[in-house]
Design an enzyme around this catalytic site. Sequence first.
Site, PDB file in Angstrom:
ATOM      1  N   GLY A   1       2.753   2.255  10.679  1.00 11.93           N
ATOM      2  CA  GLY A   1       3.734   3.317  10.514  1.00 11.93           C
ATOM      3  C   GLY A   1       4.480   3.701  11.783  1.00 11.93           C
TER       4      GLY A   1
ATOM      5  N   GLY B   1       2.871  -1.142   4.220  1.00  9.84           N
ATOM      6  CA  GLY B   1       2.886   0.269   3.850  1.00  9.84           C
ATOM      7  C   GLY B   1       4.288   0.718   3.497  1.00  9.84           C
ATOM      8  N   GLY B   2       4.966   1.332   4.445  1.00 12.49           N
ATOM      9  CA  GLY B   2       6.276   1.941   4.216  1.00 12.49           C
ATOM     10  C   GLY B   2       7.275   1.028   3.519  1.00 12.49           C
TER      11      GLY B   2
ATOM     12  N   ASN C   1       0.870  -1.176   0.000  1.00  7.59           N
ATOM     13  CA  ASN C   1       0.000   0.000   0.000  1.00  7.59           C
ATOM     14  C   ASN C   1       0.907   1.226   0.000  1.00  7.59           C
ATOM     15  OD1 ASN C   1      -1.759   2.074   0.557  1.00  7.59           O
ATOM     16  ND2 ASN C   1      -2.291   1.378   2.623  1.00  7.59           N
ATOM     17  N   TRP C   2       0.980   1.874  -1.159  1.00  8.07           N
ATOM     18  CA  TRP C   2       1.894   3.020  -1.276  1.00  8.07           C
ATOM     19  C   TRP C   2       1.320   4.280  -0.618  1.00  8.07           C
ATOM     20  CZ3 TRP C   2       4.931   3.440  -6.580  1.00  8.07           C
ATOM     21  CH2 TRP C   2       5.798   2.343  -6.687  1.00  8.07           C
ATOM     22  N   LYS C   3       0.060   4.245  -0.257  1.00  7.47           N
ATOM     23  CA  LYS C   3      -0.595   5.419   0.343  1.00  7.47           C
ATOM     24  C   LYS C   3      -0.384   6.639  -0.569  1.00  7.47           C
ATOM     25  CE  LYS C   3      -0.138   3.206   4.774  1.00  7.47           C
ATOM     26  NZ  LYS C   3       0.001   3.282   6.203  1.00  7.47           N
TER      27      LYS C   3
ATOM     28  N   HIS D   1      -9.445   1.065   5.071  1.00  7.81           N
ATOM     29  CA  HIS D   1      -8.167   1.284   5.764  1.00  7.81           C
ATOM     30  C   HIS D   1      -8.394   2.265   6.911  1.00  7.81           C
ATOM     31  CE1 HIS D   1      -4.086   2.545   6.615  1.00  7.81           C
ATOM     32  NE2 HIS D   1      -3.682   1.455   6.004  1.00  7.81           N
TER      33      HIS D   1
ATOM     34  N   GLU E   1      -6.778   4.699   7.896  1.00  4.44           N
ATOM     35  CA  GLU E   1      -6.561   6.108   7.547  1.00  4.44           C
ATOM     36  C   GLU E   1      -7.779   6.689   6.830  1.00  4.44           C
ATOM     37  OE1 GLU E   1      -2.791   5.469   5.612  1.00  4.44           O
ATOM     38  OE2 GLU E   1      -1.933   4.977   7.570  1.00  4.44           O
TER      39      GLU E   1
ATOM     40  N   SER F   1       3.632  -2.148  10.251  1.00  2.00           N
ATOM     41  CA  SER F   1       5.079  -2.208  10.489  1.00  2.00           C
ATOM     42  C   SER F   1       5.703  -3.545  10.122  1.00  2.00           C
ATOM     43  CB  SER F   1       5.398  -1.823  11.942  1.00  2.00           C
ATOM     44  OG  SER F   1       5.031  -0.478  12.189  1.00  2.00           O
TER      45      SER F   1
ATOM     46  N   GLU G   1      -5.148  -4.916  10.742  1.00  2.00           N
ATOM     47  CA  GLU G   1      -4.149  -3.858  10.894  1.00  2.00           C
ATOM     48  C   GLU G   1      -4.410  -3.079  12.184  1.00  2.00           C
ATOM     49  OE1 GLU G   1      -2.220  -2.793   6.928  1.00  2.00           O
ATOM     50  OE2 GLU G   1      -3.905  -1.470   7.192  1.00  2.00           O
TER      51      GLU G   1
END
Length: 250
Positions: free
Chosen positions: A171, A230-231, A12-14, A95, A97, A209, A165
């Site tokens: 993150g 993610g990251g 997930n590149w957000k 998600h 976010e 993470s 999640e």
Amino acid sequence: MDMAPRKLAAGNWKMNGSLAALAEIDSLLGGDEPDCEVLICPPATLIHPMVARIAGGWIAVGGQDCHARDSGAHTGDVSAPQLVDVGADYVIVGHSERRTDHAEDDASVAAKAVAAHEAGLTSVICVGETEAQRDGDQTLKVIARQLAGSVPDCATADNTVIAYEPVWAIGTGRTPTTEQIAEVHAAMRQALVTRFGDGDAFRLLYGGSVKPGNAAEIFAIPHVDGALVGGASLMAADFGPIISALNAAD
Ligand code: PGA
């Protein structure tokens, strides 16, 4: 279980990445094709160029959200058929976010999942507790409520993936213990088996993470069929080893 579900490494590149970042795709595709499935969900602006760059290779592409309606006066939104139109196969819905930034509740997440399925997309439906909910011993209750409300009745193992999640792990570099992940995944499996005839076959991802250094340990946990990353999905140097760890997992 009828058939072991194909494991899934999802990135997930957000709201990160530009056309230049598509070079990471070349690096990933330069490695051996894994047995597990690999998915990247870039920002909407990059879906079409990413699909073109992959050119039929072994990485699937998905959106990060879709509207519940197919078209209309919804400025700034993207619909499920539009995602299909540019080559997406998946879409993330619910998600944390999105739930926080856009006040999405379980009912709106379920409506988005229905729209995704009707358009032919596989939905990746996210659930997860906040830190306060975990501290208050509410985790299993919250997950059960989110699953009941966010996963629509039309969900099947073919059109739906569930991602656990924990909000506090996203993150932050913090992850639950393996026992905590195992407890939630076992409870999710039980809830799906109770509700759906093919509940055994739904793929259950862990997200929050996930890094090259902890991936193997997480993938060894029962009922963890992959990860939503993610990251560490932004760079092939990180995502590649996570894919390899999933591929090597039993
Ligand atoms: P993270 O994000 O891997 O950067 O913690 C996971 C996610 O939000 O899907």
